[in-house]
Design a protein around this motif. Structure first.
Motif, PDB file in Angstrom:
ATOM      1  N   PRO A  66      -7.159  -1.428  -7.050  1.00 15.67           N
ATOM      2  CA  PRO A  66      -5.951  -2.396  -7.596  1.00 15.67           C
ATOM      3  C   PRO A  66      -6.684  -3.437  -8.453  1.00 15.67           C
ATOM      4  O   PRO A  66      -7.902  -3.811  -8.319  1.00 15.67           O
ATOM      5  CB  PRO A  66      -5.607  -2.979  -6.470  1.00 15.67           C
ATOM      6  CG  PRO A  66      -6.304  -2.724  -5.445  1.00 15.67           C
ATOM      7  CD  PRO A  66      -7.208  -1.668  -5.673  1.00 15.67           C
ATOM      8  N   ARG A 155       0.075   4.427 -10.977  1.00 14.94           N
ATOM      9  CA  ARG A 155       0.890   4.433  -9.985  1.00 14.94           C
ATOM     10  C   ARG A 155       0.169   4.167  -8.613  1.00 14.94           C
ATOM     11  O   ARG A 155      -1.147   4.258  -8.542  1.00 14.94           O
ATOM     12  CB  ARG A 155       1.743   6.059  -9.837  1.00 14.94           C
ATOM     13  CG  ARG A 155       2.534   6.104 -10.947  1.00 14.94           C
ATOM     14  CD  ARG A 155       4.023   5.885 -11.025  1.00 14.94           C
ATOM     15  NE  ARG A 155       4.058   4.267 -11.472  1.00 14.94           N
ATOM     16  CZ  ARG A 155       4.976   3.865 -11.674  1.00 14.94           C
ATOM     17  NH1 ARG A 155       6.066   3.977 -10.817  1.00 14.94           N
ATOM     18  NH2 ARG A 155       5.066   2.516 -11.988  1.00 14.94           N
ATOM     19  N   ASP A 156       0.963   3.851  -7.564  1.00 17.25           N
ATOM     20  CA  ASP A 156       0.307   4.216  -6.153  1.00 17.25           C
ATOM     21  C   ASP A 156      -0.299   5.458  -5.822  1.00 17.25           C
ATOM     22  O   ASP A 156       0.520   6.440  -6.334  1.00 17.25           O
ATOM     23  CB  ASP A 156       1.261   3.489  -5.155  1.00 17.25           C
ATOM     24  CG  ASP A 156       0.754   3.721  -3.777  1.00 17.25           C
ATOM     25  OD1 ASP A 156      -0.139   3.131  -3.508  1.00 17.25           O
ATOM     26  OD2 ASP A 156       1.385   4.543  -3.224  1.00 17.25           O
ATOM     27  N   ASP A 157      -1.293   5.730  -5.162  1.00 15.97           N
ATOM     28  CA  ASP A 157      -1.749   6.974  -4.957  1.00 15.97           C
ATOM     29  C   ASP A 157      -0.787   7.347  -3.830  1.00 15.97           C
ATOM     30  O   ASP A 157      -0.980   6.799  -2.806  1.00 15.97           O
ATOM     31  CB  ASP A 157      -3.052   7.314  -4.668  1.00 15.97           C
ATOM     32  CG  ASP A 157      -3.600   8.567  -4.596  1.00 15.97           C
ATOM     33  OD1 ASP A 157      -2.657   9.634  -4.286  1.00 15.97           O
ATOM     34  OD2 ASP A 157      -4.687   8.996  -4.597  1.00 15.97           O
ATOM     35  N   THR A 188      -4.812   2.194  -2.984  1.00 18.22           N
ATOM     36  CA  THR A 188      -5.461   2.513  -4.132  1.00 18.22           C
ATOM     37  C   THR A 188      -4.343   3.190  -5.087  1.00 18.22           C
ATOM     38  O   THR A 188      -3.242   3.545  -4.934  1.00 18.22           O
ATOM     39  CB  THR A 188      -6.456   3.529  -3.974  1.00 18.22           C
ATOM     40  OG1 THR A 188      -5.835   4.999  -3.451  1.00 18.22           O
ATOM     41  CG2 THR A 188      -7.568   3.335  -2.819  1.00 18.22           C
ATOM     42  N   ASN A 189      -4.893   3.428  -6.470  1.00 18.38           N
ATOM     43  CA  ASN A 189      -4.170   3.819  -7.580  1.00 18.38           C
ATOM     44  C   ASN A 189      -4.515   5.253  -8.279  1.00 18.38           C
ATOM     45  O   ASN A 189      -5.892   5.588  -7.990  1.00 18.38           O
ATOM     46  CB  ASN A 189      -3.812   2.756  -8.812  1.00 18.38           C
ATOM     47  CG  ASN A 189      -3.234   1.481  -8.063  1.00 18.38           C
ATOM     48  OD1 ASN A 189      -2.338   1.532  -7.417  1.00 18.38           O
ATOM     49  ND2 ASN A 189      -3.948   0.460  -8.356  1.00 18.38           N
TER      50      ASN A 189
ATOM     51  N   ALA B 207       5.353   5.000  -6.293  1.00 22.34           N
ATOM     52  CA  ALA B 207       5.578   3.678  -6.452  1.00 22.34           C
ATOM     53  C   ALA B 207       4.893   3.089  -7.435  1.00 22.34           C
ATOM     54  O   ALA B 207       3.922   3.390  -8.027  1.00 22.34           O
ATOM     55  CB  ALA B 207       5.076   3.164  -4.972  1.00 22.34           C
ATOM     56  N   ASN B 208       5.075   1.938  -7.810  1.00 21.33           N
ATOM     57  CA  ASN B 208       4.218   0.994  -8.690  1.00 21.33           C
ATOM     58  C   ASN B 208       2.794   0.874  -8.200  1.00 21.33           C
ATOM     59  O   ASN B 208       2.659   0.812  -7.109  1.00 21.33           O
ATOM     60  CB  ASN B 208       4.971  -0.322  -9.090  1.00 21.33           C
ATOM     61  CG  ASN B 208       6.206  -0.267 -10.020  1.00 21.33           C
ATOM     62  OD1 ASN B 208       6.269   0.700 -10.587  1.00 21.33           O
ATOM     63  ND2 ASN B 208       7.086  -1.156  -9.613  1.00 21.33           N
ATOM     64  N   PRO B 209       1.900   0.683  -9.176  1.00 19.00           N
ATOM     65  CA  PRO B 209       0.728   0.615  -8.780  1.00 19.00           C
ATOM     66  C   PRO B 209       0.182  -0.608  -7.906  1.00 19.00           C
ATOM     67  O   PRO B 209       1.075  -1.722  -8.314  1.00 19.00           O
ATOM     68  CB  PRO B 209      -0.099   0.408 -10.218  1.00 19.00           C
ATOM     69  CG  PRO B 209       0.800  -0.057 -11.125  1.00 19.00           C
ATOM     70  CD  PRO B 209       1.871   0.517 -10.874  1.00 19.00           C
ATOM     71  N   ASN B 210      -0.763  -0.517  -7.257  1.00 20.99           N
ATOM     72  CA  ASN B 210      -1.101  -1.841  -6.414  1.00 20.99           C
ATOM     73  C   ASN B 210      -1.945  -2.889  -7.038  1.00 20.99           C
ATOM     74  O   ASN B 210      -2.454  -2.748  -8.202  1.00 20.99           O
ATOM     75  CB  ASN B 210      -2.286  -1.475  -5.367  1.00 20.99           C
ATOM     76  CG  ASN B 210      -1.581  -0.277  -4.552  1.00 20.99           C
ATOM     77  OD1 ASN B 210      -0.499  -0.563  -3.646  1.00 20.99           O
ATOM     78  ND2 ASN B 210      -1.754   0.823  -4.441  1.00 20.99           N
TER      79      ASN B 210
END
Lengths: 229, 210
Positions: A66, A155-157, A188-189, B207-210
């Protein structure tokens, strides 16, 4: 075009490809692609919020940390992501949906019958179906064209797995999983390309492909990452 | 101070762009803020930089999509190459078309399965080792044309893959669980049953990234 080139050069200097680490559903599955921009991390296909639509989620370059690394992770303009749809169960693609980045935009082509099946592909320029500005961590962009919805960006993984413990079990240093386990992919993404397509554009599925649900018409689907030669 | 420095750099870049634009004597419409098809920006409803949308020329022909793209990676079902691939064949698996996969890899998948679980006879789907690995070696995801899509929801089996599906537990159960799903209880679940962030019910779902 002079200004376009200069602008592109300035944009290019500000971006850097990110090297990644670890593994997952397909994350870093094989030596030749591990940690490269063609490394597919994951693939999902499911019925959309509108049951007349099918959704495809393609994740690449998994396990992006992130923060700033996410902002620096970029799609590769030399890598074509190709969703394959086989609707007669011969395991050969009847339709493809192609996605590729140019500048700050992800362009989409199809669903369309490919000019050639198999390992080599050309982009079907005449069948561009839409495009979407590539989202950033904070500027989220989606577009819709002819009933097809498009997204591309970090995106969120969505994958969850105690992969660390799995590796210990496989290595023989543990005899079983912990309860509760620890999600290796938490926080993580990934870079995602998401497209939602009316099923009417995919032809009819075929019964008999899935022996566990022999009366259900299905599509065989898979994703490929292909590099420009 | 750091922020201030970035603002300065940003202004410098903008100024240099302005300068470049002003030196271009061919154009009469170089006014910042006006959407044009030659301002070097993707703006208005343009589909790319200075192309597409309602007023600009189509991107095809302007944006270069030419060339041949050659396969390096592929994926149908989750974890197939990661779990069943063996050293030396993972790269070739990624560059084999699905219609050739069964002949090329079923045998080595079966060997790997029996290596992971030497006591394997059948699984909860009633598939013996040869049948199970034949299904897996053809690495395509089955997706139902109509109705529920799920990797496994207690009723439907392998009719798609949702974001919420616990595909790892399904795979572990089928590999280690035996005919009744009750064998090797410490190996049939990783005890991570959901993502750490919830998914949206609407596009783009993830979901949106962290």
């Amino acid at each position: 075009m002079k200004k376009t080139k200069i602008f592109a050069a300035i944009g290019g200097l500000g971006l850097a490809a990110l090297s990644v680490f670890l593994i997952a559903a397909d994350h870093i599955d094989a030596p030749a692609v591990a940690g490269t921009s063609t490394d597919i991390a994951d693939f999902y296909s499911f019925q959309g919020e509108d049951p007349n639509n099918l959704v495809f989620v393609v994740d690449v370059q998994g396990l992006i940390a992130p923060g700033q690394p996410t902002e620096q992770a970029v799609f590769d303009e030399d890598v074509l992501l190709e969703i394959n749809i086989d609707n007669n169960n011969d395991l050969v693609e009847d339709l493809v949906i192609q996605a590729i980045k140019r500048d700050t935009t992800m362009y989409f082509f199809g669903p369309v019958a490919p000019s050639q099946t198999g390992l080599n592909s050309a982009i079907d320029e005449a069948n561009m179906s839409g495009s979407v500005p590539i989202s950033t961590t904070t500027d989220i962009q989606t577009t819709t064209n002819n009933g097809i919805q498009f997204f591309a960006g970090p995106r969120d993984d969505p994958f969850f797995f105690d992969f660390t413990r799995y590796n210990e079990v496989i290595a023989g240093s543990a005899t079983g999983f912990n309860n509760p386990g620890a999600d290796t992919f938490e926080g993580t993404n990934v870079l995602s390309v998401i497209v939602e397509v009316p099923k009417s554009m995919l032809g009819s599925g075929v019964v008999g492909a899935n022996p566990l649900a022999p009366t259900v018409p299905v599509y065989n689907v898979w994703v490929e990452a292909k590099r420009k030669q | 101070m750091k922020t201030y420095k970035y603002i300065t750099i940003f202004i410098a870049i903008c100024t240099s762009l302005l300068f470049v634009q002003c030196t271009d004597a061919d154009d009469s419409d170089n006014i910042i803020g006006l959407v044009t098809c030659d301002d070097g920006l993707q703006n208005g409803d343009e589909e790319g930089i200075d192309c597409g949308g309602t007023i600009c020329e189509a991107c095809v022909g302007i944006v270069d999509f030419s060339g041949t793209y050659v396969q390096e990676d592929q994926m149908g079902r989750p974890g197939i190459n990661t779990v069943f691939g063996t050293s030396g064949m993972k790269d070739s698996f990624n560059t084999t078309i699905p219609s050739s996969m069964g002949a090329a890899f079923q045998s080595s998948f079966e060997t790997k399965l029996l290596g992971l679980n030497p006591a394997y006879t059948s699984n909860a789907l009633g598939l013996d080792a040869a049948t199970f690995t034949t299904v897996l070696a053809n690495d395509v995801l089955w997706v139902a044309e109509t109705g529920t899509t799920t990797y496994f929801n207690g009723t439907e089996i392998l009719t798609g893959r949702n974001l919420t599906d616990d595909v790892i537990d399904v795979s572990l159960l089928l590999i280690f669980g035996g005919p009744a799903g009750t064998d090797n209880p410490t190996l049939t679940s990783d005890f991570v049953s959901a993502n750490d962030v919830t998914f949206s019910s609407s596009f783009p779902y993830v979901a949106n990234p962290n």
